[in-house]
Design a protein around this motif. Structure first.
Motif, short mmCIF file in Angstrom:
data_model
loop_
_atom_site.label_atom_id
_atom_site.label_comp_id
_atom_site.label_asym_id
_atom_site.label_seq_id
_atom_site.Cartn_x
_atom_site.Cartn_y
_atom_site.Cartn_z
N VAL A 10 16.30 66.88 77.25
CA VAL A 10 15.93 68.21 76.82
C VAL A 10 15.77 67.99 74.90
CG1 VAL A 10 17.69 68.86 77.00
CG2 VAL A 10 15.80 70.36 77.92
N ILE A 11 16.73 67.37 74.58
CA ILE A 11 16.86 67.29 73.73
C ILE A 11 15.34 66.46 72.76
CG2 ILE A 11 19.13 67.53 73.13
CD1 ILE A 11 20.01 64.91 72.16
N CYS A 12 14.88 65.53 73.27
CA CYS A 12 14.21 64.64 72.82
C CYS A 12 12.99 65.60 71.86
CB CYS A 12 13.19 63.60 73.46
SG CYS A 12 15.05 62.82 73.96
N PRO A 13 11.96 66.29 72.65
CA PRO A 13 10.93 67.07 72.67
C PRO A 13 12.36 67.71 71.04
CG PRO A 13 11.31 67.73 74.29
CD PRO A 13 12.40 66.93 73.84
N TYR A 14 12.56 68.40 70.69
CA TYR A 14 13.78 68.91 69.72
C TYR A 14 13.88 68.15 68.46
CZ TYR A 14 16.82 72.13 67.23
OH TYR A 14 17.55 72.26 66.00
N ILE A 15 14.30 66.64 68.63
CA ILE A 15 14.38 65.89 67.87
C ILE A 15 13.13 65.55 67.09
CG2 ILE A 15 15.00 63.28 67.64
CD1 ILE A 15 16.67 63.68 69.57
N GLU A 16 12.25 64.76 67.98
CA GLU A 16 10.56 64.83 67.00
C GLU A 16 10.37 65.58 66.22
OE1 GLU A 16 8.57 63.90 70.97
OE2 GLU A 16 9.94 61.96 71.49
N TYR A 17 10.14 67.11 67.07
CA TYR A 17 10.53 68.13 66.00
C TYR A 17 10.66 68.17 64.25
CZ TYR A 17 9.67 72.89 64.25
OH TYR A 17 9.56 74.64 63.65
N LEU A 18 12.28 68.16 64.84
CA LEU A 18 13.09 68.13 63.51
C LEU A 18 13.17 66.59 63.04
CD1 LEU A 18 16.18 69.11 65.24
CD2 LEU A 18 14.68 70.75 63.39
N LEU A 19 12.35 65.77 63.62
CA LEU A 19 12.58 64.23 62.60
C LEU A 19 10.53 64.56 62.07
CD1 LEU A 19 13.86 61.93 64.70
CD2 LEU A 19 14.16 62.57 62.45
N PRO A 20 10.27 63.93 60.41
CA PRO A 20 11.82 63.18 59.76
C PRO A 20 11.90 63.83 58.73
CG PRO A 20 8.75 62.42 59.01
CD PRO A 20 8.82 63.92 60.47
N LYS A 21 11.28 65.24 58.86
CA LYS A 21 12.03 66.09 57.47
C LYS A 21 13.49 66.98 57.15
CE LYS A 21 7.13 67.78 56.93
NZ LYS A 21 6.07 69.15 57.53
N ASN A 22 14.10 65.62 58.15
CA ASN A 22 15.88 66.38 58.63
C ASN A 22 16.82 64.96 58.33
OD1 ASN A 22 15.49 69.43 58.41
ND2 ASN A 22 13.46 69.14 59.86
N ILE A 23 17.82 65.36 58.50
CA ILE A 23 18.75 64.77 58.53
C ILE A 23 19.46 64.85 60.54
CG2 ILE A 23 21.07 63.65 58.91
CD1 ILE A 23 20.13 64.16 55.13
N ILE A 24 19.50 64.23 60.93
CA ILE A 24 20.06 64.97 62.62
C ILE A 24 20.37 63.87 62.98
CG2 ILE A 24 18.86 64.54 64.49
CD1 ILE A 24 16.02 65.26 63.98
N GLU A 62 16.77 56.05 63.27
CA GLU A 62 17.33 57.57 61.81
C GLU A 62 18.47 58.70 62.24
OE1 GLU A 62 12.76 58.43 62.98
OE2 GLU A 62 13.93 56.92 63.65
N ILE A 63 18.96 58.51 63.28
CA ILE A 63 19.37 59.83 64.08
C ILE A 63 21.01 59.24 63.93
CG2 ILE A 63 17.86 61.15 65.46
CD1 ILE A 63 19.63 59.69 67.82
N LEU A 64 21.65 59.94 63.33
CA LEU A 64 23.48 59.52 63.14
C LEU A 64 23.59 60.19 64.89
CD1 LEU A 64 23.71 61.39 60.04
CD2 LEU A 64 23.62 58.83 60.17
N CYS A 65 25.32 59.52 65.35
CA CYS A 65 25.50 59.90 66.31
C CYS A 65 26.97 59.45 66.49
CB CYS A 65 24.99 58.59 67.71
SG CYS A 65 24.06 58.82 68.44
#
Length: 78
Positions: free
Chosen positions: A12-26, A45-48
């Motif tokens: 469920v977080i994939c759309p949220y990640i796509e919305y936030l990238l590439p303008k944010n560090i996630i 590009e995300i951090l885990c």
């Protein structure tokens, strides 16, 4: 650019990640290493961070301090 922390690694977080990238560090924080690995392969590009939100309160606080925005996608009981 904001530092965004997301607790949880379900699909469920994939759309949220796509919305936030590439303008944010996630940063994605979850106990589910396999799901984190899948997300990392899809979004390199995300951090885990591997964390158990029910047991590792100090690590959770330290991760939160570094972020501007925190979103929780873990089940409500956590």
């Amino acid at each position: 650019m904001k530092n965004v922390l997301i607790f949880g690694s379900g699909m469920v977080i994939c759309p949220y990640i796509e919305y936030l990238l590439p303008k944010n560090i996630i940063t994605i924080a979850s106990l589910e290493k396999d799901l984190l690995d899948n997300l990392k392969s899809k979004y390199p590009e995300i951090l885990c961070e591997i964390i158990d939100v029910t047991k590792d309160e100090e690590k959770m606080r330290n991760i939160i301090k570094k972020c501007d925005i925190v979103a929780s996608f873990v089940p409500p009981q956590f």
